[in-house]
Design a protein around this motif. Sequence first.
Motif, PDB file in Angstrom:
ATOM      1  N   ASP A  78       0.364   8.528  49.409  1.00  0.00           N
ATOM      2  CA  ASP A  78       0.739   7.652  50.523  1.00  0.00           C
ATOM      3  C   ASP A  78      -0.432   6.794  50.989  1.00  0.00           C
ATOM      4  O   ASP A  78      -0.263   5.614  51.296  1.00  0.00           O
ATOM      5  CB  ASP A  78       1.282   8.477  51.695  1.00  0.00           C
ATOM      6  N   ALA A  79      -1.634   7.367  51.028  1.00  0.00           N
ATOM      7  CA  ALA A  79      -2.822   6.613  51.441  1.00  0.00           C
ATOM      8  C   ALA A  79      -3.148   5.518  50.433  1.00  0.00           C
ATOM      9  O   ALA A  79      -3.531   4.399  50.807  1.00  0.00           O
ATOM     10  CB  ALA A  79      -4.015   7.548  51.610  1.00  0.00           C
ATOM     11  N   VAL A  80      -2.970   5.809  49.146  1.00  0.00           N
ATOM     12  CA  VAL A  80      -3.224   4.819  48.097  1.00  0.00           C
ATOM     13  C   VAL A  80      -2.223   3.673  48.195  1.00  0.00           C
ATOM     14  O   VAL A  80      -2.593   2.503  48.127  1.00  0.00           O
ATOM     15  CB  VAL A  80      -3.187   5.480  46.696  1.00  0.00           C
ATOM     16  N   VAL A  81      -0.950   4.008  48.393  1.00  0.00           N
ATOM     17  CA  VAL A  81       0.085   2.976  48.531  1.00  0.00           C
ATOM     18  C   VAL A  81      -0.210   2.084  49.730  1.00  0.00           C
ATOM     19  O   VAL A  81      -0.139   0.855  49.647  1.00  0.00           O
ATOM     20  CB  VAL A  81       1.486   3.620  48.658  1.00  0.00           C
ATOM     21  N   GLU A  82      -0.569   2.694  50.846  1.00  0.00           N
ATOM     22  CA  GLU A  82      -0.866   1.925  52.065  1.00  0.00           C
ATOM     23  C   GLU A  82      -2.077   1.009  51.851  1.00  0.00           C
ATOM     24  O   GLU A  82      -2.073  -0.151  52.269  1.00  0.00           O
ATOM     25  CB  GLU A  82      -1.114   2.884  53.238  1.00  0.00           C
TER      26      GLU A  82
ATOM     27  N   GLU B  32     -10.508  -6.766  45.776  1.00  0.00           N
ATOM     28  CA  GLU B  32     -10.308  -6.240  47.129  1.00  0.00           C
ATOM     29  C   GLU B  32      -9.563  -4.906  47.098  1.00  0.00           C
ATOM     30  O   GLU B  32      -9.905  -3.979  47.830  1.00  0.00           O
ATOM     31  CB  GLU B  32      -9.515  -7.239  47.982  1.00  0.00           C
ATOM     32  N   VAL B  33      -8.554  -4.816  46.244  1.00  0.00           N
ATOM     33  CA  VAL B  33      -7.788  -3.570  46.132  1.00  0.00           C
ATOM     34  C   VAL B  33      -8.681  -2.457  45.607  1.00  0.00           C
ATOM     35  O   VAL B  33      -8.669  -1.338  46.122  1.00  0.00           O
ATOM     36  CB  VAL B  33      -6.549  -3.770  45.232  1.00  0.00           C
ATOM     37  N   ARG B  34      -9.465  -2.747  44.572  1.00  0.00           N
ATOM     38  CA  ARG B  34     -10.377  -1.731  44.022  1.00  0.00           C
ATOM     39  C   ARG B  34     -11.353  -1.238  45.087  1.00  0.00           C
ATOM     40  O   ARG B  34     -11.579  -0.037  45.228  1.00  0.00           O
ATOM     41  CB  ARG B  34     -11.157  -2.293  42.825  1.00  0.00           C
ATOM     42  N   GLU B  35     -11.894  -2.148  45.869  1.00  0.00           N
ATOM     43  CA  GLU B  35     -12.825  -1.768  46.936  1.00  0.00           C
ATOM     44  C   GLU B  35     -12.140  -0.942  48.024  1.00  0.00           C
ATOM     45  O   GLU B  35     -12.769  -0.086  48.635  1.00  0.00           O
ATOM     46  CB  GLU B  35     -13.466  -3.023  47.541  1.00  0.00           C
ATOM     47  N   ALA B  36     -10.859  -1.170  48.258  1.00  0.00           N
ATOM     48  CA  ALA B  36     -10.115  -0.401  49.265  1.00  0.00           C
ATOM     49  C   ALA B  36      -9.789   1.001  48.758  1.00  0.00           C
ATOM     50  O   ALA B  36      -9.663   1.938  49.559  1.00  0.00           O
ATOM     51  CB  ALA B  36      -8.832  -1.128  49.640  1.00  0.00           C
ATOM     52  N   LEU B  37      -9.655   1.173  47.447  1.00  0.00           N
ATOM     53  CA  LEU B  37      -9.292   2.477  46.890  1.00  0.00           C
ATOM     54  C   LEU B  37     -10.494   3.412  46.732  1.00  0.00           C
ATOM     55  O   LEU B  37     -10.347   4.636  46.819  1.00  0.00           O
ATOM     56  CB  LEU B  37      -8.612   2.301  45.530  1.00  0.00           C
ATOM     57  N   THR B  38     -11.673   2.872  46.538  1.00  0.00           N
ATOM     58  CA  THR B  38     -12.865   3.694  46.314  1.00  0.00           C
ATOM     59  C   THR B  38     -13.139   4.677  47.451  1.00  0.00           C
ATOM     60  O   THR B  38     -13.355   5.860  47.193  1.00  0.00           O
ATOM     61  CB  THR B  38     -14.096   2.803  46.048  1.00  0.00           C
ATOM     62  N   PRO B  39     -13.102   4.270  48.733  1.00  0.00           N
ATOM     63  CA  PRO B  39     -13.368   5.240  49.814  1.00  0.00           C
ATOM     64  C   PRO B  39     -12.313   6.346  49.932  1.00  0.00           C
ATOM     65  O   PRO B  39     -12.580   7.378  50.527  1.00  0.00           O
ATOM     66  CB  PRO B  39     -13.345   4.383  51.089  1.00  0.00           C
ATOM     67  N   LEU B  40     -11.140   6.144  49.343  1.00  0.00           N
ATOM     68  CA  LEU B  40     -10.092   7.161  49.396  1.00  0.00           C
ATOM     69  C   LEU B  40     -10.327   8.274  48.390  1.00  0.00           C
ATOM     70  O   LEU B  40      -9.633   9.282  48.401  1.00  0.00           O
ATOM     71  CB  LEU B  40      -8.717   6.524  49.125  1.00  0.00           C
ATOM     72  N   GLY B  41     -11.281   8.075  47.491  1.00  0.00           N
ATOM     73  CA  GLY B  41     -11.565   9.083  46.478  1.00  0.00           C
ATOM     74  C   GLY B  41     -10.960   8.777  45.125  1.00  0.00           C
ATOM     75  O   GLY B  41     -11.004   9.610  44.227  1.00  0.00           O
ATOM     76  N   VAL B  42     -10.417   7.588  44.961  1.00  0.00           N
ATOM     77  CA  VAL B  42      -9.876   7.199  43.662  1.00  0.00           C
ATOM     78  C   VAL B  42     -11.048   6.968  42.729  1.00  0.00           C
ATOM     79  O   VAL B  42     -11.908   6.135  42.989  1.00  0.00           O
ATOM     80  CB  VAL B  42      -9.003   5.923  43.781  1.00  0.00           C
TER      81      VAL B  42
ATOM     82  N   VAL C 176       5.968   4.331  42.777  1.00  0.00           N
ATOM     83  CA  VAL C 176       5.347   5.653  42.757  1.00  0.00           C
ATOM     84  C   VAL C 176       6.216   6.547  41.890  1.00  0.00           C
ATOM     85  O   VAL C 176       7.412   6.693  42.134  1.00  0.00           O
ATOM     86  CB  VAL C 176       5.214   6.240  44.177  1.00  0.00           C
ATOM     87  N   LEU C 177       5.588   7.148  40.870  1.00  0.00           N
ATOM     88  CA  LEU C 177       6.303   8.001  39.926  1.00  0.00           C
ATOM     89  C   LEU C 177       5.683   9.395  39.899  1.00  0.00           C
ATOM     90  O   LEU C 177       4.471   9.541  40.101  1.00  0.00           O
ATOM     91  CB  LEU C 177       6.217   7.402  38.513  1.00  0.00           C
ATOM     92  N   ASP C 178       6.490  10.393  39.618  1.00  0.00           N
ATOM     93  CA  ASP C 178       5.975  11.748  39.443  1.00  0.00           C
ATOM     94  C   ASP C 178       5.279  11.844  38.092  1.00  0.00           C
ATOM     95  O   ASP C 178       5.743  11.281  37.104  1.00  0.00           O
ATOM     96  CB  ASP C 178       7.107  12.777  39.480  1.00  0.00           C
TER      97      ASP C 178
END
Length: 126
Positions: A85-89, A29-39, A107-109
């Motif tokens: 921020d979008a990825v974290v959300e 589910e997480v992978r599917e949520a990240l794909t539309p964000l451009g990850v 989240v790390l630099d």
Amino acid sequence: MKSRIRREKEQDGAMKLVMAVIKPFKLDEVREALTPLGVQGLTVTEVKGFGRQKGQTEIYRGAEYHVSFLPKVKIEVAVPAELADAVVEAIATTARTGKIGDGKIFVLDVERALRIRTGESDNSAL
């Protein structure tokens, strides 16, 4: 002068590493949520650990035993800073069950990235 140029470069090519430890059944589910964000890629590691949950007691063949380290999945995603921020959300919303043991997000630099095959660096390498 040199430090100003360095700061400008860091802001232009700023990158973040989003590291999340979640329940294993939430991975797809997480992978599917990240794909539309451009990850475009992520790294997944099977890990074990405990937090406030402090393990759990299980019954196996009639015997009760305490499991101290619970199976989790660690996801690592390197992204441009403006996408962090979008990825974290997306991870937080998708991985949340509302029960203890949902996990943590860090989240790390990222100072530098390099694609070994092409030699591309920083945001181009992501």
